[in-house]
Motif scaffolding. Structure first.
Motif, short mmCIF file in Angstrom:
data_model
loop_
_atom_site.label_atom_id
_atom_site.label_comp_id
_atom_site.label_asym_id
_atom_site.label_seq_id
_atom_site.Cartn_x
_atom_site.Cartn_y
_atom_site.Cartn_z
N VAL A 19 -1.06 -6.45 -6.01
CA VAL A 19 -1.81 -5.80 -5.07
C VAL A 19 -1.67 -6.14 -3.83
O VAL A 19 -1.55 -5.76 -2.61
CB VAL A 19 -3.50 -5.70 -5.50
CG1 VAL A 19 -4.33 -5.10 -4.43
CG2 VAL A 19 -3.34 -4.80 -6.77
N LEU A 20 -1.96 -7.68 -3.66
CA LEU A 20 -1.68 -8.30 -2.43
C LEU A 20 -0.36 -8.00 -1.77
O LEU A 20 -0.19 -7.83 -0.44
CB LEU A 20 -1.94 -9.89 -2.34
CG LEU A 20 -1.79 -10.71 -1.15
CD1 LEU A 20 -2.91 -10.21 -0.04
CD2 LEU A 20 -1.64 -12.16 -1.53
N PHE A 22 1.81 -5.70 -2.51
CA PHE A 22 1.85 -4.16 -2.05
C PHE A 22 1.18 -3.85 -0.87
O PHE A 22 1.51 -3.14 0.05
CB PHE A 22 1.14 -3.29 -3.15
CG PHE A 22 1.14 -1.87 -3.06
CD1 PHE A 22 2.39 -1.20 -2.98
CD2 PHE A 22 -0.21 -1.03 -2.59
CE1 PHE A 22 2.52 0.25 -2.70
CE2 PHE A 22 0.16 0.10 -2.34
CZ PHE A 22 1.33 1.02 -2.49
N GLY A 23 -0.15 -4.70 -0.55
CA GLY A 23 -1.02 -4.20 0.54
C GLY A 23 -0.21 -4.75 1.92
O GLY A 23 -0.20 -4.07 2.80
N VAL A 24 0.38 -5.89 1.61
CA VAL A 24 1.43 -6.31 2.86
C VAL A 24 2.33 -5.50 3.21
O VAL A 24 2.66 -5.28 4.58
CB VAL A 24 1.87 -8.01 2.65
CG1 VAL A 24 2.63 -8.36 3.61
CG2 VAL A 24 0.51 -8.82 2.49
N ILE A 26 2.31 -2.27 2.75
CA ILE A 26 1.78 -1.07 3.46
C ILE A 26 1.47 -1.44 4.92
O ILE A 26 1.88 -0.46 5.90
CB ILE A 26 0.52 -0.69 2.74
CG1 ILE A 26 1.10 -0.03 1.34
CG2 ILE A 26 -0.17 0.60 3.26
CD1 ILE A 26 1.98 1.21 1.33
N VAL A 27 0.96 -2.40 5.31
CA VAL A 27 0.67 -2.79 6.32
C VAL A 27 1.82 -3.02 7.35
O VAL A 27 2.11 -2.52 8.61
CB VAL A 27 -0.17 -3.98 6.60
CG1 VAL A 27 -0.39 -4.74 7.93
CG2 VAL A 27 -1.62 -3.93 5.99
#
Length: 181
Positions: A19-20, A22-24, A26-27
């Motif tokens: 998730v981390l 993936f989040g990076v 997306i940002v």
């Protein structure tokens, strides 16, 4: 053999790491989209400036007597003048230049943010009005400059800190063109 109690939580850590990552991602993608939108706007404004400049150059080519009389020269565009030309009341070359200046000033205000412009023409070797009506070569030159304000496509840390109130870097762009009408 390992006991089932020790293996608990390992898959949860793997999911949190995924998730981390993936989040990076997306940002990063969002940042690329923002830069893409800004670059698109910058390109649009530059294209508008070129079309506006070409429009005025074409108007000037159609009215050489007014060009070489200095009727198009000004350092304070956009101007707030009006001039109407109709079939019943045809314009002189000087009046036609005022009409062109009025329409061009309207285009500047419509298509560019905070525009300013100037036109300066220098005469060449052409001495009389008869020669001016015949077309080039006149040996004269005109310089047109169009400036506007835009947000830069990318920000660096220094510029972003100095203009954080604007939420990005604001710069003045200038389109300069030397041409013979």
């Amino acid at each position: 053999m390992s006991s089932p109690g020790r293996a608990r939580g390992a898959s949860l850590i793997e999911v949190l790491v995924a998730v981390l990552v993936f989040g990076v991602g997306i940002v990063g993608l969002a940042g690329l989209l923002i830069i893409s939108f800004r670059s698109n706007q910058v390109g649009y404004l530059r294209t508008q400036a070129e079309f506006i400049a070409m429009s005025m150059a074409d108007r000037m080519r159609a009215n050489p007597l007014a060009v070489w009389a200095g009727n198009y020269d000004s350092t304070t565009y956009p101007l707030t003048i009006t001039q109407d030309c109709t079939k019943a009341a045809a314009c002189t070359p000087a009046q036609l230049a005022k009409r062109d200046q009025s329409q061009w000033s309207s285009q500047l205000n419509t298509f560019l943010p905070n525009p300013s412009a100037s036109i300066a023409c220098t005469k060449g070797a052409t001495a009389d009005a008869t020669q001016l009506q015949m077309r080039p070569p006149y040996a004269g030159n005109c310089v047109m400059k169009i400036s506007w304000i835009e947000r830069a496509a990318t920000d660096n840390a220094t510029n972003a800190a100095s203009s954080s109130a604007n939420n990005g870097t604001v710069v003045t762009r200038t389109y300069a063109w030397n041409f013979q009408p």
